[in-house]
Design a protein around this motif. Structure first.
Motif, PDB file in Angstrom:
ATOM      1  N   PRO A   2      85.997 107.810 -24.414  1.00  0.00           N
ATOM      2  CA  PRO A   2      84.923 108.442 -23.643  1.00  0.00           C
ATOM      3  C   PRO A   2      83.798 107.495 -23.236  1.00  0.00           C
ATOM      4  N   GLY A   3      83.572 106.434 -23.975  1.00  0.00           N
ATOM      5  CA  GLY A   3      82.508 105.499 -23.630  1.00  0.00           C
ATOM      6  C   GLY A   3      82.844 104.588 -22.473  1.00  0.00           C
ATOM      7  N   SER A   4      84.073 104.671 -21.965  1.00  0.00           N
ATOM      8  CA  SER A   4      84.486 103.750 -20.890  1.00  0.00           C
ATOM      9  C   SER A   4      84.255 104.318 -19.487  1.00  0.00           C
ATOM     10  N   ILE A   5      83.633 105.464 -19.376  1.00  0.00           N
ATOM     11  CA  ILE A   5      83.381 106.066 -18.051  1.00  0.00           C
ATOM     12  C   ILE A   5      82.256 105.329 -17.357  1.00  0.00           C
ATOM     13  N   GLN A   6      82.491 104.931 -16.113  1.00  0.00           N
ATOM     14  CA  GLN A   6      81.467 104.269 -15.315  1.00  0.00           C
ATOM     15  C   GLN A   6      81.296 105.036 -14.010  1.00  0.00           C
ATOM     16  N   PHE A   7      80.049 105.300 -13.638  1.00  0.00           N
ATOM     17  CA  PHE A   7      79.754 105.954 -12.372  1.00  0.00           C
ATOM     18  C   PHE A   7      79.438 104.888 -11.346  1.00  0.00           C
ATOM     19  N   LEU A   8      80.175 104.869 -10.259  1.00  0.00           N
ATOM     20  CA  LEU A   8      79.963 103.926  -9.178  1.00  0.00           C
ATOM     21  C   LEU A   8      79.739 104.717  -7.901  1.00  0.00           C
ATOM     22  N   GLY A  44      95.640  97.628 -15.354  1.00  0.00           N
ATOM     23  CA  GLY A  44      96.194  98.775 -14.655  1.00  0.00           C
ATOM     24  C   GLY A  44      95.831 100.115 -15.247  1.00  0.00           C
ATOM     25  N   LYS A  45      94.826 100.156 -16.097  1.00  0.00           N
ATOM     26  CA  LYS A  45      94.463 101.392 -16.774  1.00  0.00           C
ATOM     27  C   LYS A  45      93.133 101.918 -16.264  1.00  0.00           C
ATOM     28  N   VAL A  46      93.029 102.040 -14.958  1.00  0.00           N
ATOM     29  CA  VAL A  46      91.799 102.513 -14.336  1.00  0.00           C
ATOM     30  C   VAL A  46      92.134 103.694 -13.438  1.00  0.00           C
ATOM     31  N   VAL A  47      91.312 104.712 -13.500  1.00  0.00           N
ATOM     32  CA  VAL A  47      91.453 105.870 -12.621  1.00  0.00           C
ATOM     33  C   VAL A  47      90.159 105.999 -11.834  1.00  0.00           C
ATOM     34  N   ALA A  48      90.267 106.061 -10.521  1.00  0.00           N
ATOM     35  CA  ALA A  48      89.101 106.241  -9.671  1.00  0.00           C
ATOM     36  C   ALA A  48      89.085 107.684  -9.190  1.00  0.00           C
ATOM     37  N   LEU A  49      88.029 108.387  -9.489  1.00  0.00           N
ATOM     38  CA  LEU A  49      87.872 109.774  -9.046  1.00  0.00           C
ATOM     39  C   LEU A  49      86.898 109.789  -7.875  1.00  0.00           C
ATOM     40  N   HIS A  50      87.366 110.205  -6.724  1.00  0.00           N
ATOM     41  CA  HIS A  50      86.534 110.258  -5.526  1.00  0.00           C
ATOM     42  C   HIS A  50      86.115 111.702  -5.265  1.00  0.00           C
ATOM     43  N   GLY A  51      85.004 111.889  -4.593  1.00  0.00           N
ATOM     44  CA  GLY A  51      84.543 113.216  -4.209  1.00  0.00           C
ATOM     45  C   GLY A  51      83.830 113.960  -5.323  1.00  0.00           C
ATOM     46  N   ALA A  89      76.993 115.206 -10.959  1.00  0.00           N
ATOM     47  CA  ALA A  89      77.960 115.251 -12.060  1.00  0.00           C
ATOM     48  C   ALA A  89      77.470 114.361 -13.206  1.00  0.00           C
ATOM     49  N   ILE A  90      77.759 114.790 -14.412  1.00  0.00           N
ATOM     50  CA  ILE A  90      77.384 114.019 -15.597  1.00  0.00           C
ATOM     51  C   ILE A  90      78.648 113.686 -16.395  1.00  0.00           C
ATOM     52  N   THR A  91      78.494 112.898 -17.416  1.00  0.00           N
ATOM     53  CA  THR A  91      79.636 112.457 -18.217  1.00  0.00           C
ATOM     54  C   THR A  91      80.385 113.630 -18.843  1.00  0.00           C
TER      55      THR A  91
END
Length: 185
Positions: A177-183, A149-156, A161-163
């Motif tokens: 900071p290393g856990s950012i994934q771009f989907l 349950g520790k996931v945040v999805a940023l839309h738009g 955009a970069i890390t």
């Protein structure tokens, strides 16, 4: 205005509840409320008995792939369907398909014994066969990352955009900071 007043005072709005109807629908309402819970249930207390000698932690476990639930299902909802199988929230892992789709494809379940797996199959058959449970291998269970349950999805977010942009946006939040994934969806 008088039409509204007469509708409010009408006998349809003020009629008494039939006790036979409310008593007969009570089990249905309790079951419905249980399936759509938002509160977390406390796991059953751990057994005071020591683990069997010579056994590894995964030995004697059976795995299943549970599907047929809505995309808004919680672990507690799945545990309510599989009640009586001695499951904890750590025994469930949501599996998400690759490619940015945030709708879970299935939930992999770790059962403590074959009898618990059979009990789950009986529960599913009793609850109308809306769900499906298939046998799975431990090789399917192990690679799934539990997000807990520790996931945040940023839309738009803009395509360029970069890390560092995400780091600035999340400044002040505690995260790795290393856990950012771009989907891309």
């Amino acid at each position: 205005m008088s039409i509204t007043r007469s509708a409010i005072r009408s006998s349809l709005c003020l009629r008494k509840l039939d006790p036979e109807i409310s008593r007969s629908s009570l089990p249905f309402l309790q079951e419905w409320r249980k399936c759509l819970s938002t509160a977390t249930e406390q796991p059953p207390p751990a057994s005071p008995l020591p683990p069997p000698p010579g056994g590894s932690p995964g030995e004697g476990r059976f795995y299943g792939k549970f599907s047929g639930f809505s995309k808004h299902a919680l672990k507690t909802d799945i545990m309510n369907v599989l009640e009586g199988c001695s499951l904890t929230s750590d025994d469930l892992k949501f599996n998400y398909p690759r490619g940015g789709n945030l709708t879970p494809a299935a939930v992999f379940v770790q059962f403590p014994s074959l009898s618990a797996y059979d009990k789950a199959l009986r529960n599913i058959a009793k609850k109308g066969k809306l769900y499906r449970l298939e046998k799975a291998a431990r090789a399917q269970w192990d690679p799934i990352v539990p997000y807990e349950g520790k996931v945040v999805a940023l839309h738009g977010i803009p395509v360029n955009a970069i890390t560092d942009d995400i780091d600035r946006f999340l400044s002040g939040c505690l995260y790795y900071p290393g856990s950012i994934q771009f989907l891309t969806v």
